[in-house]
Design a protein around this motif. Structure first.
Motif: not given
Length: 194
Positions: A106-135
């Motif tokens: 349901h969440v994936q379907s709702a977010l896809q209707n709001c313009g989110y593509e499949r790659w955004t789900f994988h990127k956002a759910r990927k475990p963080k290895t560094t902090t948000t600011y440090n790339s």
């Protein structure tokens, strides 16, 4: 046998009337379960015949599935946060695996209707290895010398933040204008002599 005035329905009505009589500004309601289900905050608690409880996500009938649009003028980390928050709720709040799969779908379907593509789900759910600011690993060792808040301008703000990071200055983003700035007129300042 309990007297009729001690029964559950009477007690609920009497106690809510008592609480609501305390203040004109606060009103409480009492909700009884229907078909073994009771919405509580944003959860739906279901009571099985064996007495066990299952918890799933509850949405009001008026819920529209409108979330922050991916094409809106907002920092990318805000969009990642929308994805992470909704999936985190599905992963940790929903108790039944089948209900969890339905919620994630349901969440994936709702977010896809709001313009989110499949790659955004994988990127956002990927475990963080560094902090948000440090790339990069090099930036992870940079000493923080200062924190600043920059107005957000799409595409240029992220580039400026990377430049600041190299010098140990960590940037967050804020809006260029706010409703408070546009709507609130401050009083004239009183002179110090007065």
């Amino acid at each position: 046998m309990a007297p009729p005035y001690k029964t559950g329905a009477f007690q609920r009505i009497h106690s809510s009337e008592h609480i609501n009589s305390q203040s004109d500004h606060i009103k409480f309601t009492c909700e009884a379960e229907v078909d073994g289900q009771l919405p509580f905050l944003d959860t739906l608690v279901k009571r099985s015949k064996d007495g066990s409880l299952r918890i799933s996500v509850y949405r009001k009938p008026t819920h529209t599935n409108q979330y922050l649009n991916f094409n809106s003028h907002q920092p990318l980390e805000h969009k990642w946060s929308v994805i992470r928050t909704l999936f985190h709720r599905a992963d940790f709040m929903v108790t039944d695996p089948l209900d969890r799969e339905k919620e994630i779908s349901h969440v994936q379907s709702a977010l896809q209707n709001c313009g989110y593509e499949r790659w955004t789900f994988h990127k956002a759910r990927k475990p963080k290895t560094t902090t948000t600011y440090n790339s990069s690993a090099a930036n992870a060792n940079t000493e923080c010398k200062a924190n600043i808040t920059l107005p957000y301008v799409k595409e240029t703000s992220e580039k400026r933040r990377r430049v600041f990071q190299e010098y140990g200055v960590f940037a967050t983003f804020g809006p260029l204008t706010t409703l408070r700035k546009n709507l609130v007129a401050l009083k004239d300042r009183t002179e110090k002599e007065d």
